[in-house]
Design an enzyme around this catalytic site. Sequence first.
Site, PDB file in Angstrom:
ATOM      1  N   HIS A  35     -13.869  -2.401  12.877  1.00  0.00           N
ATOM      2  CA  HIS A  35     -13.226  -1.366  12.052  1.00  0.00           C
ATOM      3  C   HIS A  35     -13.164  -1.828  10.588  1.00  0.00           C
ATOM      4  O   HIS A  35     -13.392  -1.037   9.671  1.00  0.00           O
ATOM      5  CB  HIS A  35     -11.802  -1.088  12.538  1.00  0.00           C
ATOM      6  CG  HIS A  35     -11.701  -0.608  13.959  1.00  0.00           C
ATOM      7  ND1 HIS A  35     -11.119  -1.346  14.959  1.00  0.00           N
ATOM      8  CD2 HIS A  35     -12.110   0.540  14.541  1.00  0.00           C
ATOM      9  CE1 HIS A  35     -11.159  -0.666  16.098  1.00  0.00           C
ATOM     10  NE2 HIS A  35     -11.756   0.477  15.875  1.00  0.00           N
ATOM     11  N   GLN A 151     -22.196   8.592  19.925  1.00  0.00           N
ATOM     12  CA  GLN A 151     -21.171   9.264  19.118  1.00  0.00           C
ATOM     13  C   GLN A 151     -21.710   9.548  17.711  1.00  0.00           C
ATOM     14  O   GLN A 151     -21.542  10.644  17.176  1.00  0.00           O
ATOM     15  CB  GLN A 151     -19.946   8.355  19.068  1.00  0.00           C
ATOM     16  CG  GLN A 151     -18.836   8.806  18.178  1.00  0.00           C
ATOM     17  CD  GLN A 151     -17.579   7.983  18.442  1.00  0.00           C
ATOM     18  OE1 GLN A 151     -16.972   8.120  19.483  1.00  0.00           O
ATOM     19  NE2 GLN A 151     -17.192   7.141  17.514  1.00  0.00           N
ATOM     20  N   ARG A 185     -11.534  -2.529  23.602  1.00  0.00           N
ATOM     21  CA  ARG A 185     -11.424  -2.730  25.054  1.00  0.00           C
ATOM     22  C   ARG A 185     -11.781  -4.153  25.480  1.00  0.00           C
ATOM     23  O   ARG A 185     -11.558  -4.509  26.644  1.00  0.00           O
ATOM     24  CB  ARG A 185     -12.315  -1.726  25.798  1.00  0.00           C
ATOM     25  CG  ARG A 185     -11.785  -0.295  25.723  1.00  0.00           C
ATOM     26  CD  ARG A 185     -12.555   0.640  26.637  1.00  0.00           C
ATOM     27  NE  ARG A 185     -11.931   1.938  26.748  1.00  0.00           N
ATOM     28  CZ  ARG A 185     -12.300   3.035  26.059  1.00  0.00           C
ATOM     29  NH1 ARG A 185     -13.301   2.975  25.217  1.00  0.00           N
ATOM     30  NH2 ARG A 185     -11.674   4.182  26.237  1.00  0.00           N
TER      31      ARG A 185
HETATM   32  P1  AMP Z   1     -12.659   3.419  17.900  1.00  0.00           P
HETATM   33  O1  AMP Z   1     -11.344   2.993  17.352  1.00  0.00           O
HETATM   34  O2  AMP Z   1     -13.146   2.592  19.039  1.00  0.00           O
HETATM   35  O3  AMP Z   1     -12.719   4.901  18.158  1.00  0.00           O
HETATM   36  O4  AMP Z   1     -13.716   3.157  16.737  1.00  0.00           O
HETATM   37  C1  AMP Z   1     -13.552   3.698  15.455  1.00  0.00           C
HETATM   38  C2  AMP Z   1     -14.818   3.486  14.660  1.00  0.00           C
HETATM   39  O5  AMP Z   1     -15.082   2.090  14.565  1.00  0.00           O
HETATM   40  C3  AMP Z   1     -16.051   4.129  15.322  1.00  0.00           C
HETATM   41  O6  AMP Z   1     -16.878   4.688  14.315  1.00  0.00           O
HETATM   42  C4  AMP Z   1     -16.703   2.951  15.989  1.00  0.00           C
HETATM   43  O7  AMP Z   1     -18.090   3.112  16.179  1.00  0.00           O
HETATM   44  C5  AMP Z   1     -16.420   1.850  14.976  1.00  0.00           C
HETATM   45  N1  AMP Z   1     -16.532   0.532  15.622  1.00  0.00           N
HETATM   46  C6  AMP Z   1     -15.902   0.110  16.747  1.00  0.00           C
HETATM   47  N2  AMP Z   1     -16.324  -1.136  17.081  1.00  0.00           N
HETATM   48  C7  AMP Z   1     -17.241  -1.493  16.154  1.00  0.00           C
HETATM   49  C8  AMP Z   1     -18.054  -2.647  15.957  1.00  0.00           C
HETATM   50  N3  AMP Z   1     -18.009  -3.689  16.788  1.00  0.00           N
HETATM   51  N4  AMP Z   1     -18.889  -2.670  14.889  1.00  0.00           N
HETATM   52  C9  AMP Z   1     -18.943  -1.607  14.031  1.00  0.00           C
HETATM   53  N5  AMP Z   1     -18.210  -0.493  14.162  1.00  0.00           N
HETATM   54  C10 AMP Z   1     -17.371  -0.429  15.214  1.00  0.00           C
END
Ligand code: AMP
Length: 287
Positions: A35, A151, A185
């Site tokens: 993030h 996504q 997760r």
């Molecule tokens: P989430 O909180 O899992 O819904 O993720 C929010 C945003 O952060 C989404 O655009 C995800 O694709 C991005 N994101 C989550 N994990 C990663 C990662 N390891 N590398 C880059 N972006 C990420």
Amino acid sequence: MKTQLVHTKEELRLLLDKETSVGFVPTMGALHNGHCSLLREARKENQCVVLSIFVNPKQFGEGEDFDSYPRTLDSDFSIAEEEQVNIVFVPTVETMYPSGFATIVDVPQVAAPLCGSNRPGHFQGVATVVNRLFGLVRPNRAYLGLKDLQQCMVLQRMVKDLELPVELRLCETVREDSGLALSSRNQYLSEEDTIAAAAIYRSLKEVSEKYQQGELSSSRLVQFGLDILNESGAFDVEYFEIRTVPNLESIETLASNLSTPSSLSGYACAGAVRLGQTRLIVNILLL
Ligand code: AMP
């Protein structure tokens, strides 16, 4: 600069009304370096950076982890301060979906394969909430992680089809040293699972390397990856496939090197595996 925490759309609009350069990072919280990489990109390109934290009930199916999804607002807010976020928007379910809310955004072709076939309604939930957030935040640019490749493709299609006035920035996946993509997760994984998880990236790299060495058969490429996953015996593989990017169509024989510097087009190897109780989605671009 002081990071502001806002819960209502009225407060949000009041703060944003005069902003002309707004970068937006939608998340479900439990922030990690993945993030943060999006927040840093947003910080570079915009005067005002908005982070949203909303665990969206519409994108969780029955029996999924909506109730137990990690909620860590205090530490998320500290991270947002460190990353010089201007506004942390934490709406309630009622703000996002007021009584009478009836719209669903669906991008059926792109949402159907891969995770879509195992999580019915998931991408409708994602597209609906992101569209709604775009309506509230009205960002100039939004930052999404390629870690969630499908996504990204669903939202890219939505923005294009609806001509939403936002530029999407698709940002590279941030990984652990072992190659495991950072994910909220991952905290569900035991120590043993975390060690086993290293095989996931090895399998993806193997597919990518074999493609670069000239193997163009989708099934043979997939088999190279599956051999590594199956060797460890730790994974229950839900799917592991090669698809075209951006449309996520299946493909038997790949062309060599489709990519152009200006557009993300080519192929990806994408999978979902279960490790213990935890479902992990994995992908690598074959560009
Ligand atoms: P989430 O909180 O899992 O819904 O993720 C929010 C945003 O952060 C989404 O655009 C995800 O694709 C991005 N994101 C989550 N994990 C990663 C990662 N390891 N590398 C880059 N972006 C990420």
